[in-house]
Design a protein around this motif. Structure first.
Motif, PDB file in Angstrom:
ATOM      1  N   GLN A  51       0.831  -1.201   0.000  1.00 33.28           N
ATOM      2  CA  GLN A  51       0.000   0.000   0.000  1.00 33.28           C
ATOM      3  C   GLN A  51       0.858   1.241   0.000  1.00 33.28           C
ATOM      4  O   GLN A  51       1.688   1.426   0.895  1.00 33.28           O
ATOM      5  CB  GLN A  51      -0.902   0.010   1.242  1.00 33.28           C
ATOM      6  CG  GLN A  51      -2.204  -0.731   1.033  1.00 33.28           C
ATOM      7  CD  GLN A  51      -3.096  -0.595   2.246  1.00 33.28           C
ATOM      8  OE1 GLN A  51      -3.322  -1.552   2.963  1.00 33.28           O
ATOM      9  NE2 GLN A  51      -3.587   0.598   2.470  1.00 33.28           N
ATOM     10  N   LYS A  89      -1.506   5.011   3.236  1.00 29.96           N
ATOM     11  CA  LYS A  89      -1.957   4.279   4.424  1.00 29.96           C
ATOM     12  C   LYS A  89      -2.710   5.172   5.383  1.00 29.96           C
ATOM     13  O   LYS A  89      -2.264   6.262   5.710  1.00 29.96           O
ATOM     14  CB  LYS A  89      -0.758   3.672   5.158  1.00 29.96           C
ATOM     15  CG  LYS A  89       0.027   2.672   4.333  1.00 29.96           C
ATOM     16  CD  LYS A  89       1.206   2.124   5.105  1.00 29.96           C
ATOM     17  CE  LYS A  89       2.027   1.189   4.242  1.00 29.96           C
ATOM     18  NZ  LYS A  89       3.213   0.660   4.952  1.00 29.96           N
ATOM     19  N   THR A 119      -7.272   3.119   2.913  1.00 33.32           N
ATOM     20  CA  THR A 119      -8.388   2.244   3.280  1.00 33.32           C
ATOM     21  C   THR A 119      -9.522   2.966   3.985  1.00 33.32           C
ATOM     22  O   THR A 119     -10.585   2.401   4.182  1.00 33.32           O
ATOM     23  CB  THR A 119      -7.898   1.093   4.179  1.00 33.32           C
ATOM     24  OG1 THR A 119      -7.134   1.650   5.244  1.00 33.32           O
ATOM     25  CG2 THR A 119      -7.043   0.108   3.394  1.00 33.32           C
ATOM     26  N   LYS A 123     -10.051  -3.054   2.132  1.00 32.30           N
ATOM     27  CA  LYS A 123      -8.986  -2.726   1.185  1.00 32.30           C
ATOM     28  C   LYS A 123      -9.255  -1.362   0.574  1.00 32.30           C
ATOM     29  O   LYS A 123     -10.395  -0.881   0.572  1.00 32.30           O
ATOM     30  CB  LYS A 123      -8.910  -3.796   0.088  1.00 32.30           C
ATOM     31  CG  LYS A 123      -8.390  -5.125   0.574  1.00 32.30           C
ATOM     32  CD  LYS A 123      -8.141  -6.057  -0.611  1.00 32.30           C
ATOM     33  CE  LYS A 123      -7.534  -7.352  -0.157  1.00 32.30           C
ATOM     34  NZ  LYS A 123      -7.293  -8.265  -1.301  1.00 32.30           N
TER      35      LYS A 123
END
Lengths: 115, 117
Positions: free
Chosen positions: A2, A5, A107, B41
């Motif tokens: 990722q 974050k 996310t 996600k």
């Protein structure tokens, strides 16, 4: 892996206080950072953005701060209102001809404002 | 209708079914996008269309087939999906080339919640 974050999945803040949502990134090529807000059963809506050449951008109750050396940005909401309860997504982009096509999202952090 | 609409809002399908997701934007934009959001996600870009031409395919499996017949409509044709394809599929649109270097603001639809059994 990722590149953007958001390490806090949720945050609760008292109404009237300041809400601070955090975001970290790893790609130093990102040149714009954006925050989107999402209510249940709705799509994300654009909130505020900041260019990588700035360290602060303010729009009403919303201020985004960028710390490039730390690869960190934060969204401040003050004063927090019940209608601010939503999921907030941090996103980043790299410049492409005639505007951006590709956003990299985090996310999300669910913000709950307590009356 | 205003903004970006998506139909259906919910879809349950078996692995052998063929279905299509539809997106329509009423904003006069010239770019459209498909995103996938799986549980816990990030939103993940799947496809980008500019002026009806596909300009981005983010390594999406061929069981997902996009179609953009005009700048207002975008489809995602689904066939022989897997249970792990269950996710929220979001469509977005933007007006390219008007932001002077800043990212175009993308306007999202409410999404289609897809469940593959």
């Amino acid at each position: 892996d990722q590149q953007v974050k958001q390490n806090s999945p949720s945050l609760s803040v008292q109404e009237g206080r300041i809400s601070i949502l955090n975001c970290d990134y790893t790609n130093s090529m990102f040149d714009y950072f954006l925050w989107y807000k999402k209510y249940p059963a709705e799509g994300p809506t654009f909130l505020i953005s900041i260019s990588s050449i700035k360290d602060k951008n303010e729009d009403g109750r919303f201020t985004v701060f960028l710390n490039k050396s730390a690869k960190h940005l934060s969204l401040h909401i003050v004063p927090s209102q019940p209608g601010d309860s939503a999921v907030y997504f941090c996103a980043a982009s790299t410049y492409q001809n005639f505007g951006n096509e590709k956003l990299t999202f985090g996310t999300g952090t669910r913000l709950t404002i307590i009356p | 209708e205003t903004g970006v609409t998506q139909t259906p809002r919910h879809l349950v399908m078996g692995m052998t079914n063929k279905k299509s997701l539809k997106c329509e934007q009423h904003l006069g934009h010239n770019a459209m996008y498909w995103y996938k959001q799986s549980a816990k996600k990030p939103l993940e870009l799947m496809f980008v269309y500019n002026f009806k031409e596909q300009t981005e395919n983010n390594s999406v499996p061929s069981r997902f087939s996009p179609e953009c017949p005009n700048s207002s409509h975008l489809f995602l044709h689904l066939h022989t999906l897997q249970p792990e394809d269950s996710a929220l599929y979001l469509c977005a649109s933007s007006q390219r080339g008007t932001s002077g270097g800043a990212p175009d603001t993308q306007y999202f639809g409410p999404g289609t919640r897809l469940t593959v059994l």
